[in-house]
Design a protein around this motif. Structure first.
Motif, mmCIF file in Angstrom:
data_model
loop_
_atom_site.group_PDB
_atom_site.id
_atom_site.type_symbol
_atom_site.label_atom_id
_atom_site.label_comp_id
_atom_site.label_asym_id
_atom_site.label_seq_id
_atom_site.Cartn_x
_atom_site.Cartn_y
_atom_site.Cartn_z
ATOM 1 N N ASP A 307 -44.556 -14.686 7.391
ATOM 2 C CA ASP A 307 -43.944 -13.561 6.777
ATOM 3 C C ASP A 307 -43.653 -12.493 7.745
ATOM 4 N N GLU A 308 -42.956 -11.633 7.461
ATOM 5 C CA GLU A 308 -42.478 -10.136 8.385
ATOM 6 C C GLU A 308 -43.204 -9.078 7.717
ATOM 7 N N ILE A 309 -43.665 -8.323 8.659
ATOM 8 C CA ILE A 309 -44.264 -6.978 8.113
ATOM 9 C C ILE A 309 -43.826 -5.888 9.250
ATOM 10 N N VAL A 310 -43.879 -4.811 8.736
ATOM 11 C CA VAL A 310 -43.302 -3.530 9.359
ATOM 12 C C VAL A 310 -44.599 -2.774 9.258
ATOM 13 N N TYR A 311 -45.004 -2.255 10.305
ATOM 14 C CA TYR A 311 -46.053 -1.054 10.473
ATOM 15 C C TYR A 311 -45.597 0.199 10.572
ATOM 16 N N LEU A 312 -46.122 1.160 9.778
ATOM 17 C CA LEU A 312 -45.331 2.506 9.687
ATOM 18 C C LEU A 312 -46.573 3.336 9.932
ATOM 19 N N PRO A 313 -46.449 4.477 10.933
ATOM 20 C CA PRO A 313 -47.537 5.696 11.231
ATOM 21 C C PRO A 313 -47.838 6.290 10.136
ATOM 22 N N ALA A 314 -49.058 6.214 9.835
ATOM 23 C CA ALA A 314 -49.773 7.175 8.712
ATOM 24 C C ALA A 314 -49.843 8.630 9.099
ATOM 25 N N GLY A 315 -50.070 9.313 8.155
ATOM 26 C CA GLY A 315 -50.093 10.830 8.366
ATOM 27 C C GLY A 315 -48.644 11.696 8.200
ATOM 28 N N TRP A 331 -35.296 -3.132 3.470
ATOM 29 C CA TRP A 331 -34.869 -2.335 4.256
ATOM 30 C C TRP A 331 -35.323 -2.030 5.716
ATOM 31 N N HIS A 332 -36.663 -1.770 5.508
ATOM 32 C CA HIS A 332 -37.509 -1.575 6.679
ATOM 33 C C HIS A 332 -37.562 -2.699 7.611
ATOM 34 N N ILE A 333 -37.559 -3.888 7.050
ATOM 35 C CA ILE A 333 -37.572 -5.152 8.036
ATOM 36 C C ILE A 333 -36.399 -5.310 8.745
ATOM 37 N N ARG A 334 -35.149 -5.047 7.913
ATOM 38 C CA ARG A 334 -33.750 -5.275 8.566
ATOM 39 C C ARG A 334 -33.812 -4.385 9.602
ATOM 40 N N ASN A 335 -34.187 -3.055 9.341
ATOM 41 C CA ASN A 335 -33.749 -1.977 10.151
ATOM 42 C C ASN A 335 -34.924 -1.927 11.652
ATOM 43 N N ALA A 336 -35.895 -2.334 11.383
ATOM 44 C CA ALA A 336 -37.106 -2.145 12.248
ATOM 45 C C ALA A 336 -37.051 -3.414 13.257
ATOM 46 N N VAL A 337 -36.625 -4.649 13.040
ATOM 47 C CA VAL A 337 -36.510 -5.688 13.651
ATOM 48 C C VAL A 337 -35.848 -5.657 15.248
ATOM 49 N N ASP A 338 -34.586 -4.838 15.070
ATOM 50 C CA ASP A 338 -34.064 -4.655 16.391
ATOM 51 C C ASP A 338 -34.398 -3.245 16.915
ATOM 52 N N GLU A 339 -35.303 -2.291 16.317
ATOM 53 C CA GLU A 339 -35.728 -1.117 16.934
ATOM 54 C C GLU A 339 -36.465 -0.988 17.944
ATOM 55 N N GLY A 340 -37.364 -1.537 18.330
ATOM 56 C CA GLY A 340 -38.452 -1.537 19.497
ATOM 57 C C GLY A 340 -38.931 -0.118 19.695
ATOM 58 N N GLY A 341 -39.163 0.612 18.793
ATOM 59 C CA GLY A 341 -39.355 2.030 19.006
ATOM 60 C C GLY A 341 -41.013 1.922 19.034
ATOM 61 N N HIS A 346 -42.017 -3.712 14.069
ATOM 62 C CA HIS A 346 -41.779 -4.925 13.256
ATOM 63 C C HIS A 346 -42.464 -6.184 13.902
ATOM 64 N N PHE A 347 -43.376 -7.049 13.154
ATOM 65 C CA PHE A 347 -44.028 -8.156 13.367
ATOM 66 C C PHE A 347 -43.732 -9.413 12.740
ATOM 67 N N LEU A 348 -43.809 -10.463 13.350
ATOM 68 C CA LEU A 348 -43.793 -11.787 12.604
ATOM 69 C C LEU A 348 -45.173 -11.994 12.435
ATOM 70 N N ARG A 349 -45.684 -12.316 11.283
ATOM 71 C CA ARG A 349 -47.159 -12.551 10.847
ATOM 72 C C ARG A 349 -47.275 -14.152 10.392
ATOM 73 N N ILE A 350 -48.065 -14.844 11.265
ATOM 74 C CA ILE A 350 -48.564 -16.017 10.885
ATOM 75 C C ILE A 350 -49.857 -16.120 10.694
ATOM 76 N N ARG A 351 -50.220 -16.670 9.568
ATOM 77 C CA ARG A 351 -51.813 -16.693 9.185
ATOM 78 C C ARG A 351 -52.211 -18.155 8.922
ATOM 79 N N ILE A 352 -53.300 -18.400 9.363
ATOM 80 C CA ILE A 352 -53.941 -19.595 8.875
ATOM 81 C C ILE A 352 -55.577 -19.363 8.278
ATOM 82 N N SER A 353 -55.544 -20.182 7.261
ATOM 83 C CA SER A 353 -57.043 -19.790 6.609
ATOM 84 C C SER A 353 -57.803 -21.207 6.775
ATOM 85 N N ALA A 354 -58.919 -21.040 7.323
ATOM 86 C CA ALA A 354 -59.651 -22.279 7.623
ATOM 87 C C ALA A 354 -61.077 -22.030 7.142
#
Length: 537
Positions: A307-315, A331-341, A346-354
């Motif tokens: 999935d895709e996730i966007v990290y926003l600064p708290a505070g 909206w955040h995913i769409r606008n943050a993916v090319d932001e580079g700020g 924006h991150f692509l998150r890959i998770r494996i549970s074992a």
């Protein structure tokens, strides 16, 4: 991210709040006492279910403490009323100082409790017996030190003296009755915990039951709604000093930046190479890996989640002001993916549970292309296994019908449980008062400090688990690299520098065109160029 409310890791953490009071206290502290902090992403567990059981366990221990307080008050009151026991010597003289059984029993209980604290063993009212704890932890603790010899000797001396005088003099029946009354309270508490373990947290029953509700108060309804919307959301608030809380420990993160150079003679698109283009090429390769593994083998790579996730600064804004609805997240995913700020990322998150959710491998991938540069950042993280003593839930569930055995166990553990319940009640009162005074709902906004899953995890993993983690990470990194490589080739850019970077990351050596020279690999290796006459390595 799919719901993880019924996973094995959730079940063990729910059991852990009954077996470890320190773990329970930290869960409640993080989720209730610091309401100003958003919950960290819950990978493989349901934090709301763990909190529900933690509050229930705390309430049950509070009930035990109230009954124990009444029993102790009656014990001391009866002692004062009778004036204690005067010992009659053979010559007819009486001992001037009476023997007070209540203070004597209190001192022994206090010493036993202090001995348990000093060894680091859980001081919850429900404590595991030595054999069960040793099996659950595979003997990794020094169990011979769990119950110090001196307090145990004093307890034996107390009972020997009390019973001897009772059967020879016929006095001090209350010195036997009140300790047994406290034992019955502990026995009842242990029976209630065993019922929960066997009827709600059993391995076969737990997946079919809905998560238990939180207390029906305004505060807990608000906290429950916040946990439900935050723990699996595509947005995560973070503190800059704690960027990936909830994902576990970093595992060999790497990144590089290369210049985007058009390949000689190739046609380069007028549209700049964007981050979305690269992400859209990476994702199908990972999904293909999942589909192929699901068909050809039982490897955990077949169950990977993407999935895709966007990290926003708290505070910047209070926790309650952040919207987690589907449209806002998109909206955040769409606008943050090319932001580079620097702030919103924006991150692509890959998770494996074992290993039955004991090991969770998460790769957070960030790509941005700005100023003629391509930057690729990969941050693998590993959640270590749930603490082994929590697996004792299965032993407790299997022994739920052994009433006499548990009664004997209650007799042996009641002195420690007596003080443990009092300490738990004092801690609960202090926490409630502290939370009321701090009013965390209106405190300054902050990012999460830890996660429920991290609180209940061990520090190390086994060799087999380490091998699996390494295999998962390397396989996924290869797919990520191939996606970026295809994106560069498709858009007509040179790939030599990128291939070199990838080989270096993998621990190898990249050699492009080379006429003469020498290469050395490995620690302590040397290389010498002899002008084309051969090299020495």
């Amino acid at each position: 991210m799919q719901s993880c409310s019924r996973t094995e890791a959730t079940r063990l953490l729910c059991a852990g709040v009954y077996l470890d009071s320190d773990f329970r206290h930290k869960v409640i502290e993080e989720l209730v006492e610091h309401e100003e902090r958003p919950i960290a992403p819950s990978l493989g567990i349901d934090a709301g279910a763990v909190l529900s059981h933690a509050l229930r366990a705390r309430t049950q221990e509070l009930h035990v403490a109230c009954v124990m307080l009444a029993a102790w008050a009656a014990f001391f009151a009866f002692e004062v009323d009778t004036g204690g026991l005067h010992i009659d010597f053979a010559d007819g003289r009486w001992l001037d100082m009476p023997v007070l059984w209540a203070p004597a029993y209190a001192v022994v209980c206090c010493l036993l409790w202090a001995g348990r604290v000093s060894t680091g063993r859980s001081i919850a009212v429900y404590t595991l017996d030595r054999a069960t704890l040793k099996r659950a932890t595979h003997g990794i603790r020094r169990l011979t030190l769990l119950l110090p010899l001196f307090p145990r000797t004093l307890m034996l001396a107390y009972w020997a003296t009390v019973l001897f005088i009772l059967f020879t003099k016929g006095h001090n029946l209350y010195a036997v009755y009140f300790p047994l009354l406290m034992t019955s309270v502990v026995w009842l508490h242990r029976s209630r915990v065993a019922w929960i373990m066997s009827h709600q947290l059993d391995r076969d029953v737990f997946p079919r039951l809905p998560p238990p509700p939180l207390p029906d108060t305004r505060t807990y309804r608000r906290i429950g709604r916040a946990i439900a919307r935050e723990q699996y959301a595509g947005l995560a608030l973070y503190d800059p000093s704690r960027p990936f809380v909830g994902a576990g420990k970093p595992y060999e993160p790497w990144s590089f930046a290369i210049e985007l150079k058009p390949k000689r003679g190739a046609e380069v698109s007028d549209r700049p190479l964007g981050t979305r283009t690269i992400v859209d090429l990476i994702r199908p390769r990972l999904e293909a890996l999942r589909e192929s593994m699901a068909v050809t083998s039982r490897d955990r790579l077949g169950d990977l989640e993407i999935d895709e996730i966007v990290y926003l600064p708290a505070g910047a804004v209070p926790r309650t002001s952040v919207s987690y609805d589907t449209a806002t997240v998109a909206w955040h995913i769409r606008n943050a993916v090319d932001e580079g700020g620097e702030a919103r990322r924006h991150f692509l998150r890959i998770r494996i549970s074992a290993w039955q959710e004991h090991i969770v491998v998460t790769l957070l991938v960030r790509v941005h292309t700005q100023g003629g540069m391509l930057v690729l950042e990969v941050a693998p993280h590993v959640l270590t296994p749930v603490r082994p003593e929590f697996t004792a839930v299965d032993v407790i569930a299997a022994r739920a019908r052994l009433v006499l055995r548990d009664g004997l166990q209650a007799l042996l553990t009641s002195p420690t449980a007596t003080f443990a319940s009092g300490v738990s009640a004092i801690g609960t009162a202090a926490a409630v008062c502290r939370t009321w005074l701090a009013d965390p709902q209106r405190a300054l906004p902050d990012g999460p400090v830890t996660s429920v899953r991290e609180l209940g995890s061990v520090e190390e993993i086994s060799l087999f688990q380490e091998m699996d983690v390494s295999r998962y990470v390397k396989t996924l990194q290869d797919r990520i690299a191939s996606g970026v490589l295809d994106a560069l080739r498709t858009e007509g850019y040179e790939t030599g520098e990128f291939e070199q970077q990838i080989v270096n990351v993998s621990g190898g050596v990249f050699i492009g065109a080379m006429s003469g020279g020498a290469v050395a690999v490995g620690g302590g290796a040397t290389a010498e160029d002899r002008g084309g006459r051969g090299g020495r390595t």
